[in-house]
Write a protein that holds these residues in place. Structure first.
Motif, PDB file in Angstrom:
ATOM      1  N   THR A  67       0.839  -1.214   0.000  1.00  0.00           N
ATOM      2  CA  THR A  67       0.000   0.000   0.000  1.00  0.00           C
ATOM      3  C   THR A  67       0.868   1.256   0.000  1.00  0.00           C
ATOM      4  O   THR A  67       0.554   2.239  -0.692  1.00  0.00           O
ATOM      5  CB  THR A  67      -0.958  -0.007   1.218  1.00  0.00           C
ATOM      6  OG1 THR A  67      -1.757  -1.178   1.138  1.00  0.00           O
ATOM      7  CG2 THR A  67      -1.854   1.220   1.232  1.00  0.00           C
ATOM      8  N   LEU A  68       1.968   1.234   0.737  1.00  0.00           N
ATOM      9  CA  LEU A  68       2.853   2.412   0.744  1.00  0.00           C
ATOM     10  C   LEU A  68       3.438   2.655  -0.650  1.00  0.00           C
ATOM     11  O   LEU A  68       3.571   3.807  -1.097  1.00  0.00           O
ATOM     12  CB  LEU A  68       3.963   2.258   1.794  1.00  0.00           C
ATOM     13  CG  LEU A  68       3.503   2.281   3.255  1.00  0.00           C
ATOM     14  CD1 LEU A  68       4.700   2.151   4.207  1.00  0.00           C
ATOM     15  CD2 LEU A  68       2.719   3.556   3.582  1.00  0.00           C
ATOM     16  N   VAL A  69       3.767   1.569  -1.359  1.00  0.00           N
ATOM     17  CA  VAL A  69       4.292   1.710  -2.733  1.00  0.00           C
ATOM     18  C   VAL A  69       3.214   2.283  -3.644  1.00  0.00           C
ATOM     19  O   VAL A  69       3.481   3.173  -4.472  1.00  0.00           O
ATOM     20  CB  VAL A  69       4.811   0.346  -3.250  1.00  0.00           C
ATOM     21  CG1 VAL A  69       5.094   0.395  -4.753  1.00  0.00           C
ATOM     22  CG2 VAL A  69       6.072  -0.068  -2.484  1.00  0.00           C
ATOM     23  N   GLU A  70       1.989   1.805  -3.468  1.00  0.00           N
ATOM     24  CA  GLU A  70       0.874   2.315  -4.292  1.00  0.00           C
ATOM     25  C   GLU A  70       0.718   3.823  -4.077  1.00  0.00           C
ATOM     26  O   GLU A  70       0.439   4.591  -5.001  1.00  0.00           O
ATOM     27  CB  GLU A  70      -0.404   1.591  -3.842  1.00  0.00           C
ATOM     28  CG  GLU A  70      -1.373   1.292  -4.949  1.00  0.00           C
ATOM     29  CD  GLU A  70      -2.564   0.462  -4.439  1.00  0.00           C
ATOM     30  OE1 GLU A  70      -2.437  -0.259  -3.430  1.00  0.00           O
ATOM     31  OE2 GLU A  70      -3.629   0.584  -5.057  1.00  0.00           O
ATOM     32  N   LEU A  71       0.939   4.255  -2.834  1.00  0.00           N
ATOM     33  CA  LEU A  71       0.728   5.675  -2.506  1.00  0.00           C
ATOM     34  C   LEU A  71       1.940   6.542  -2.858  1.00  0.00           C
ATOM     35  O   LEU A  71       1.791   7.649  -3.387  1.00  0.00           O
ATOM     36  CB  LEU A  71       0.452   5.828  -0.998  1.00  0.00           C
ATOM     37  CG  LEU A  71      -0.872   5.255  -0.483  1.00  0.00           C
ATOM     38  CD1 LEU A  71      -0.835   5.119   1.041  1.00  0.00           C
ATOM     39  CD2 LEU A  71      -2.036   6.158  -0.901  1.00  0.00           C
ATOM     40  N   PHE A  72       3.136   6.048  -2.522  1.00  0.00           N
ATOM     41  CA  PHE A  72       4.316   6.924  -2.564  1.00  0.00           C
ATOM     42  C   PHE A  72       5.393   6.470  -3.558  1.00  0.00           C
ATOM     43  O   PHE A  72       6.451   7.084  -3.633  1.00  0.00           O
ATOM     44  CB  PHE A  72       4.921   7.047  -1.153  1.00  0.00           C
ATOM     45  CG  PHE A  72       3.944   7.576  -0.148  1.00  0.00           C
ATOM     46  CD1 PHE A  72       3.489   8.891  -0.214  1.00  0.00           C
ATOM     47  CD2 PHE A  72       3.432   6.755   0.856  1.00  0.00           C
ATOM     48  CE1 PHE A  72       2.572   9.385   0.702  1.00  0.00           C
ATOM     49  CE2 PHE A  72       2.509   7.239   1.775  1.00  0.00           C
ATOM     50  CZ  PHE A  72       2.071   8.557   1.695  1.00  0.00           C
ATOM     51  N   GLY A  73       5.128   5.390  -4.280  1.00  0.00           N
ATOM     52  CA  GLY A  73       6.072   4.963  -5.308  1.00  0.00           C
ATOM     53  C   GLY A  73       7.065   3.928  -4.806  1.00  0.00           C
ATOM     54  O   GLY A  73       7.073   3.543  -3.632  1.00  0.00           O
ATOM     55  N   ASP A  74       7.973   3.503  -5.738  1.00  0.00           N
ATOM     56  CA  ASP A  74       8.860   2.361  -5.480  1.00  0.00           C
ATOM     57  C   ASP A  74       9.818   2.590  -4.312  1.00  0.00           C
ATOM     58  O   ASP A  74      10.300   1.633  -3.707  1.00  0.00           O
ATOM     59  CB  ASP A  74       9.678   2.049  -6.741  1.00  0.00           C
ATOM     60  CG  ASP A  74       8.787   1.434  -7.812  1.00  0.00           C
ATOM     61  OD1 ASP A  74       7.679   0.980  -7.438  1.00  0.00           O
ATOM     62  OD2 ASP A  74       9.178   1.445  -8.991  1.00  0.00           O
ATOM     63  N   ARG A  75      10.132   3.863  -4.033  1.00  0.00           N
ATOM     64  CA  ARG A  75      11.080   4.096  -2.937  1.00  0.00           C
ATOM     65  C   ARG A  75      10.520   3.630  -1.593  1.00  0.00           C
ATOM     66  O   ARG A  75      11.245   3.421  -0.631  1.00  0.00           O
ATOM     67  CB  ARG A  75      11.470   5.585  -2.863  1.00  0.00           C
ATOM     68  CG  ARG A  75      12.559   5.936  -3.889  1.00  0.00           C
ATOM     69  CD  ARG A  75      12.827   7.412  -3.943  1.00  0.00           C
ATOM     70  NE  ARG A  75      11.650   8.138  -4.443  1.00  0.00           N
ATOM     71  CZ  ARG A  75      11.574   9.458  -4.563  1.00  0.00           C
ATOM     72  NH1 ARG A  75      12.608  10.207  -4.210  1.00  0.00           N
ATOM     73  NH2 ARG A  75      10.485  10.029  -5.040  1.00  0.00           N
TER      74      ARG A  75
END
Ligand SMILES: Cc1cc2nc3c(=O)[nH]c(=O)nc-3n(C[C@H](O)[C@H](O)[C@H](O)COP(=O)(O)OP(=O)(O)OC[C@H]3O[C@@H](n4cnc5c(N)ncnc54)[C@H](O)[C@@H]3O)c2cc1C
Length: 463
Positions: free
Chosen positions: A374-382
């Motif tokens: 979910t964090l990747v979905e929101l803020f990208g691959d980093r």
């Protein structure tokens, strides 16, 4: 503090007042009595003070708050205590755009309380206004004197929203707001308790928002720092690893049985959440209304997850790090929990209600994957590679068994609130954030509940 691993000691035989529980409520009660020269000890079952406020310095030097963390400008009791013990605060990072993520994957970026063009926004705001209007009729000192208590305490928040809010997306927004603030589902929450809680905080927005509201500031050394400072001030009056098991009222006082022996006192302050009070036995038994109140006040289901990164990289993308997530994903809300100097980037994720129950049943790897995806979905691959990751699942906490706080089930306020909420049982006085009139369920409420119980005791002892 005493009876730590390095400093084992015996309990005193007799004191004037025993305070049970060294969360903010118990510490506040003991501090107030100690300030007045009343001989007091605190008995704390666990190996630390702070209770539902628990700060940890991780290997990168970053302090994470696993439990309560924020303080708002109207939370005067907490601000005053932090100031007295020199524990500084700093503003929650609230710059840039927030994100909302819908079940179909659509993301909207916005500033303020919500996207103006977001689905159901006008109806959501209208419902919030109606809640504020009803909440203004609540009697905070004696909630059971509120004119419509029977009607409102007979209805769940779910059925109230179904009945009064036609727009489905607005109901989704309201449901997430309820999960976020009470960590339970609208079907489990009494409309009366919702209104009482809103009134106790000073309005719906106070509970929801950051600037000027409950989420405005954080503590530089973690929210537990003030609790630790109070405990240090009280010194050997704080007994850790001392679980209270049984309390007996005698003709001339109270006999308190603990895991480390017995202590006698004139009066007792029970500064525990209802979940913990249920595990203590009383002789003679408590009044029925108190027993029922405690049994019918379950804790919420919340977990807090911190992911630590080398930098708060989302800030450079114009993002605040705040996100609300609708639908089946585990995470409900995300905040930027980076340290004041932004030496690392920290995202804190809240998992609550039904989502918490299914997420906490997953394996360690699957739980982590669900959060990071979910964090990747929101803020990208980093966001895929945190340098540190830590979870605290509050229903599994041995002492609190849930959080943020307890919510009396529908019908409980009406049937048992008058005598069961916080009326003393002879020499036994009740504190804890659940017994507060102002900021009920919050650290601030815990502190004022401790001062109120101390005041009851001063009056009792002077008779
Ligand atoms: C995840 C989470 C996030 C939160 N966020 C916020 C926030 O941002 N801001 C805010 O203001 N509030 C927040 N809260 C709520 C806030 O933390 C609580 O309302 C408050 O800390 C409760 O304090 P208390 O002293 O009433 O109870 P507790 O902190 O629960 O203290 C009770 C103490 O009693 C001890 N105890 C239990 N049983 C026994 C026994 N038999 N004998 C002796 N000791 C015993 C426990 O170990 C504990 O130390 C949050 C809570 C959680 C869980």
């Amino acid at each position: 503090m005493t009876n730590t691993k390095d400093h084992p000691t015996a309990l005193p035989a007799r004191v004037r007042t025993v305070v049970v529980g060294a969360g903010y409520a118990g510490l506040s009660a003991a501090l107030s009595l100690h300030d007045d020269g009343i001989d007091t000890v605190i008995l704390e079952g666990s190996e630390r003070v702070g209770g539902r406020v628990c700060s940890e310095r991780r290997s990168h030097g970053v302090v994470v708050d696993h439990g309560g963390q924020w303080v708002g400008p109207t939370q005067k009791h907490l601000l005053a205590l932090a100031e007295r013990f020199d524990c500084p605060t700093f503003p929650t990072y609230n710059t840039g755009e927030h994100i909302e993520l819908w079940p179909d994957g659509v993301q909207r970026r916005y500033t303020g309380a919500g996207p103006d063009d977001g689905p159901g926004m006008p109806e959501y705001l209208a419902a919030a206004d109606r809640i504020d209007e009803l909440a203004r009729t609540i009697d905070l000192d004696d909630p059971t004197a509120t004119p419509d208590i029977e009607k409102w305490d007979s209805e769940t928040v779910h059925s109230y929203f179904e009945r009064t809010v036609a727009n489905e997306d607005a109901r989704r927004r309201l449901a997430l707001a309820v999960q976020g603030v009470w960590s339970i589902e609208p079907r489990d929450l009494s409309l009366f308790h919702l209104l009482f809680y809103v009134a106790s905080a000073g309005g719906f927005n106070q509970l929801m928002e950051t600037e000027g509201c409950a989420q405005e500031r954080r503590f530089r050394d973690g929210a537990q720092s003030t609790a630790l400072a109070v405990a240090h001030h009280l010194g050997d009056r704080v007994h850790l690893n001392t679980a209270v098991r049984h309390i007996e009222r005698t003709t001339d006082g109270v006999r308190i049985e603990t895991s480390r022996g017995t202590i006698l006192a004139d009066t007792v302050v029970m500064a525990l959440p209802p979940s913990a009070t249920q595990r203590v036995t009383f002789a003679p038994p408590l009044p029925v209304s108190r027993t029922r109140w405690v049994e019918r006040s379950p804790m919420g289901d919340v977990a807090k997850v911190h992911a630590v990164f080398d930098t708060p990289f989302w800030r450079a993308d114009g993002l605040s790090g705040q996100a609300t997530i609708y639908g089946a994903r585990a995470v409900g809300v995300v905040f930027d929990n980076s340290p004041e100097d932004a030496g690392h980037g920290v995202l804190v994720c809240f998992v609550y209600g039904d989502r918490q129950r299914s997420w906490s049943a997953l394996s360690d790897d699957d739980r982590r994957a669900a959060i990071i995806d979910t964090l990747v979905e929101l803020f990208g691959d980093r966001a895929a590679s945190p340098v540190d990751y830590t979870e605290k699942i509050w229903p599994q906490d041995r002492w609190a068994r849930g959080g943020y706080a307890a919510s009396p089930t529908p019908g409980t306020w009406f049937a048992h609130g008058h005598d069961g909420w916080r009326a003393p049982a002879d020499r036994i006085h009740w504190a804890g954030s659940e017994t507060a009139s102002i900021w009920n369920g919050y650290i601030d409420g815990a502190i004022s509940s401790g001062s109120r119980a101390a005041e009851e005791i001063r009056k009792q002892l002077s008779r």
